[in-house]
Design a protein around this motif. Structure first.
Motif, PDB file in Angstrom:
ATOM      1  N   ASP B  34      28.241  19.997 -27.159  1.00  0.00           N
ATOM      2  CA  ASP B  34      28.503  21.316 -26.608  1.00  0.00           C
ATOM      3  C   ASP B  34      27.172  22.078 -26.606  1.00  0.00           C
ATOM      4  O   ASP B  34      26.705  22.531 -27.654  1.00  0.00           O
ATOM      5  CB  ASP B  34      29.545  22.038 -27.467  1.00  0.00           C
ATOM      6  N   LEU B  35      26.573  22.187 -25.427  1.00  0.00           N
ATOM      7  CA  LEU B  35      25.241  22.801 -25.345  1.00  0.00           C
ATOM      8  C   LEU B  35      25.254  24.246 -25.866  1.00  0.00           C
ATOM      9  O   LEU B  35      24.228  24.752 -26.317  1.00  0.00           O
ATOM     10  CB  LEU B  35      24.721  22.774 -23.897  1.00  0.00           C
ATOM     11  N   ASN B  36      26.429  24.871 -25.820  1.00  0.00           N
ATOM     12  CA  ASN B  36      26.532  26.250 -26.317  1.00  0.00           C
ATOM     13  C   ASN B  36      26.246  26.364 -27.811  1.00  0.00           C
ATOM     14  O   ASN B  36      25.975  27.438 -28.314  1.00  0.00           O
ATOM     15  CB  ASN B  36      27.936  26.808 -26.061  1.00  0.00           C
ATOM     16  N   VAL B  41      17.921  24.739 -25.376  1.00  0.00           N
ATOM     17  CA  VAL B  41      17.642  23.493 -24.667  1.00  0.00           C
ATOM     18  C   VAL B  41      16.201  23.593 -24.180  1.00  0.00           C
ATOM     19  O   VAL B  41      15.843  24.555 -23.496  1.00  0.00           O
ATOM     20  CB  VAL B  41      18.600  23.283 -23.473  1.00  0.00           C
ATOM     21  N   VAL B  42      15.387  22.627 -24.598  1.00  0.00           N
ATOM     22  CA  VAL B  42      14.007  22.571 -24.112  1.00  0.00           C
ATOM     23  C   VAL B  42      13.976  21.458 -23.066  1.00  0.00           C
ATOM     24  O   VAL B  42      14.291  20.307 -23.362  1.00  0.00           O
ATOM     25  CB  VAL B  42      13.016  22.272 -25.257  1.00  0.00           C
ATOM     26  N   THR B  43      13.655  21.825 -21.852  1.00  0.00           N
ATOM     27  CA  THR B  43      13.811  20.884 -20.743  1.00  0.00           C
ATOM     28  C   THR B  43      12.619  19.939 -20.629  1.00  0.00           C
ATOM     29  O   THR B  43      11.552  20.178 -21.185  1.00  0.00           O
ATOM     30  CB  THR B  43      13.976  21.645 -19.417  1.00  0.00           C
ATOM     31  N   LYS B  44      12.835  18.858 -19.861  1.00  0.00           N
ATOM     32  CA  LYS B  44      11.755  17.897 -19.636  1.00  0.00           C
ATOM     33  C   LYS B  44      10.642  18.546 -18.812  1.00  0.00           C
ATOM     34  O   LYS B  44      10.898  19.383 -17.960  1.00  0.00           O
ATOM     35  CB  LYS B  44      12.306  16.674 -18.889  1.00  0.00           C
ATOM     36  N   TYR B  91      25.746  27.967 -19.460  1.00  0.00           N
ATOM     37  CA  TYR B  91      25.779  27.779 -20.913  1.00  0.00           C
ATOM     38  C   TYR B  91      25.157  28.964 -21.652  1.00  0.00           C
ATOM     39  O   TYR B  91      24.207  29.570 -21.180  1.00  0.00           O
ATOM     40  CB  TYR B  91      25.051  26.489 -21.300  1.00  0.00           C
ATOM     41  N   ASP B  92      25.728  29.209 -22.838  1.00  0.00           N
ATOM     42  CA  ASP B  92      25.228  30.283 -23.680  1.00  0.00           C
ATOM     43  C   ASP B  92      24.272  29.696 -24.723  1.00  0.00           C
ATOM     44  O   ASP B  92      24.620  29.506 -25.883  1.00  0.00           O
ATOM     45  CB  ASP B  92      26.423  30.980 -24.355  1.00  0.00           C
ATOM     46  N   THR B  93      23.094  29.341 -24.266  1.00  0.00           N
ATOM     47  CA  THR B  93      22.045  28.874 -25.171  1.00  0.00           C
ATOM     48  C   THR B  93      20.731  29.343 -24.579  1.00  0.00           C
ATOM     49  O   THR B  93      20.676  29.664 -23.383  1.00  0.00           O
ATOM     50  CB  THR B  93      22.075  27.341 -25.343  1.00  0.00           C
ATOM     51  N   LYS B  94      19.689  29.389 -25.396  1.00  0.00           N
ATOM     52  CA  LYS B  94      18.396  29.791 -24.843  1.00  0.00           C
ATOM     53  C   LYS B  94      17.780  28.613 -24.090  1.00  0.00           C
ATOM     54  O   LYS B  94      18.053  27.442 -24.396  1.00  0.00           O
ATOM     55  CB  LYS B  94      17.452  30.234 -25.961  1.00  0.00           C
ATOM     56  N   VAL B  95      16.967  28.934 -23.096  1.00  0.00           N
ATOM     57  CA  VAL B  95      16.325  27.891 -22.296  1.00  0.00           C
ATOM     58  C   VAL B  95      14.809  28.008 -22.413  1.00  0.00           C
ATOM     59  O   VAL B  95      14.236  29.072 -22.144  1.00  0.00           O
ATOM     60  CB  VAL B  95      16.748  27.990 -20.816  1.00  0.00           C
ATOM     61  N   ILE B  96      14.205  26.917 -22.857  1.00  0.00           N
ATOM     62  CA  ILE B  96      12.744  26.849 -22.915  1.00  0.00           C
ATOM     63  C   ILE B  96      12.310  25.778 -21.921  1.00  0.00           C
ATOM     64  O   ILE B  96      12.771  24.637 -22.003  1.00  0.00           O
ATOM     65  CB  ILE B  96      12.264  26.504 -24.340  1.00  0.00           C
TER      66      ILE B  96
END
Lengths: 260, 301
Positions: B34-36, B41-44, B91-96
């Protein structure tokens, strides 16, 4: 797409089929949604070996509660797998990848071509195509250590090629279809790269559609790491470069789409 | 119990992130996790244009880890914004977003394009990939080059900047100081350690690229040491990573001085691992009577 899971599977049976080739049945709910040509990632208990081993599914039982894996011992991971006994548990991830496009074979003359440890995934394919298409199987082995031939004969006419000529046609699977003058409209193949290249060329010369199952060193198995790519002729619509992911976009590809 | 951590004004619900390149943009792992529940999430790594990456074999398993030489294959920033950022909006997560490039201008182009994207919380600048011939690690192995690229990115970026450091240097403290002096908001470490594997039966390199980046549990002690050294050298927050296989490993990085941690290669071993690490940290906090995750940061003595 079917949800992938990682879960313990119970060993039902394991036996030696041929030199270095093992036959393993696992009870697992992954069986429910596994299609011909798909594979699973199998984990070792050895903590120093962290990546799942990609192994094709050879068969799914009628109740769809178990899968059969026929694999060759090639390293520490598969050597560990060969020691498992009925009642033991193994961790597996699956179902992975897309299988053979059975719809492309319906009502057609089909040859299933397998080489070495590329033979097993074609058994479930033969079973599923039985009655839906005019299917023949041509399997290539190194020598007289053939395996799964009796299983194939239950569903299809089987022709064999061996490198040393000890069984069937001396030579490769292409030599065997030439010797036996087998015509077809569609080829489903799995095996080593030189064999697949030969099949692609043969299919092109003869106006046959070929679908090839590829293999590559893999890490995640689920399309994230981009470790197991193959070169494609056109820009792939996921990667936006001429690379497709074998684990997720494959392992089965239309030969016409591959740059090999 | 507080698991929230703050980096450059951005608040994360917990310190668990994904290490760039091991998690795509989360799409492939959304089946498992559950990405939340993740801190971020640190993307490629993404560049200004699509990159083909290296020939295969790109990965090889080694004792306690793996080598990779993917070569930063990516679809380019435009596809990334349209597809990957769009996906993450639900999604409710931070994105880097991890940014890579061959020249400083490449980096600047991507940084500028991402500066106005509301879904992006921070940028992580990859100056430490050992698997591409131009750019990347060339900026991360010399403190003057690192200072230069960091300050130029800081000038154009509207998002906070994390510089991702390479372990393939003589002094991680010096590199951390250079990034801080140039205005980096945070640093992350370690990227992979350059390694090699030879197939003695084929007498060939296991990877087409000959060398690759070593990751996995085998590198964890090196990573913990470097996070400790960097944290003693700078005042900006550190995201620690390198071989994290469970919550205990994550806590170890936090006690060494990391504000947040990232799970990398071990996602391949266990696709559920990021979420398990979040749960495991909470369990540790309950069991060991830690009320605030921030209270154990750098606490090792």
């Amino acid at each position: 797409m079917t949800k992938k899971i990682k879960k313990e599977a119970k060993v039902i049976s394991q036996k030696l089929l041929a030199e270095g080739i093992y036959d393993l049945w696992l009870e697992t709910e992954i069986a429910e949604n596994t299609h011909p040509g798909q594979f699973v990632g199998v984990y070792t208990v050895n903590k120093a070996a962290l990546l799942p081993r990609p192994i094709s599914v050879c068969e799914v039982n009628e109740d769809r509660t178990a899968i059969r894996l026929v694999y060759r011992v090639v390293g520490t991971g598969t050597a560990e797998f060969s020691l498992y006994q009925p009642g033991d548990y193994m961790m597996i991830l699956g179902p992975l990848g897309n299988g053979f496009p059975l719809d492309k074979a319906a009502g057609k003359r089909v040859i299933l071509m397998g080489g070495g440890i590329g033979v097993p995934p074609l058994l479930e394919t033969a079973k599923k195509l039985n009655g839906a298409a005019d299917v023949k199987a041509v399997m290539g082995y190194r020598n007289s250590e053939v395996f799964l031939s009796d299983d194939f004969k239950k569903y299809v006419d089987l022709y064999i090629a061996s490198d040393d000529g000890s069984v069937g046609t001396k030579g490769n699977v292409i030599d065997a279809i030439k010797e036996n003058k087998i015509d077809c409209d569609v080829i489903f193949a799995c095996g080593p790269m030189p064999m697949l290249k030969g099949i692609k060329a043969y299919a092109k010369e003869n106006g046959i559609k070929a679908y090839l199952s590829l293999e590559e060193k893999m890490a995640c198995g689920v399309g994230a790491c981009l470790g197991c790519i193959c070169k494609t002729k056109e820009t792939d619509n996921h990667s936006h470069v001429k690379n497709a992911r074998i684990c997720t976009d494959g392992p089965v590809f239309d030969a016409d789409d591959l740059d090999m | 119990m507080n698991t929230k951590v703050k980096i450059a004004g951005v608040e994360f619900k917990n310190p668990v992130m994904t290490a760039s390149g091991t998690f795509g943009s989360g799409m492939e792992y959304a089946d498992f996790v559950d990405l939340n529940k993740l801190g971020a999430v640190v993307t490629k790594g993404v560049a200004n244009v699509p990159w083909e990456g290296n020939p295969t074999p790109r990965v090889a398993e080694v004792y306690g880890g793996m080598l990779n030489a993917i070569g930063l294959q990516n679809p380019g920033i435009d596809v990334f914004v349209k597809r990957d950022l769009e996906f993450l909006k639900s999604y409710d997560t931070k994105v880097i977003v991890n940014v890579c490039g061959k020249t400083v201008e490449d980096y600047l182009e991507v940084v500028e394009k991402l500066s106005d994207e509301a879904r992006v919380d921070m940028l992580e600048i990859n100056v430490s990939c050992p698997n591409v011939k131009e750019g990347a690690i060339a900026f991360g192995q010399n403190k003057d080059a690192l200072f230069d690229i960091t300050s130029r990115i800081k000038k154009v970026s509207k998002k906070p900047i994390i510089m991702k450091l390479s372990p393939n240097v003589t002094s991680i403290a010096e590199m951390a100081k250079a990034a801080e002096a140039a205005g980096a908001d945070a640093i992350s470490l370690i990227n992979t350690i350059t390694g090699m594997k030879i197939d003695i039966y084929k007498r060939k390199f296991a990877l087409a690229n000959k060398t690759g980046g070593l990751s996995g549990p085998a590198i964890k002690p090196v990573a913990v040491r470097m996070v400790y050294e960097a944290s003693r050298a700078v005042n900006i927050p550190i995201i620690g990573m390198g071989g994290i296989a469970n919550a205990e490993d994550a806590i170890e990085f936090i006690m060494a001085g990391a504000t947040a941690v990232a799970v990398g290669a071990m996602n391949f071993h266990d696709p559920y691992l990021t979420e398990k690490t979040v749960d495991g940290i909470e369990k540790y906090m309950r069991d060991c009577h830690v009320d605030d995750i921030n209270s154990i940061r750098g606490i090792v003595e």
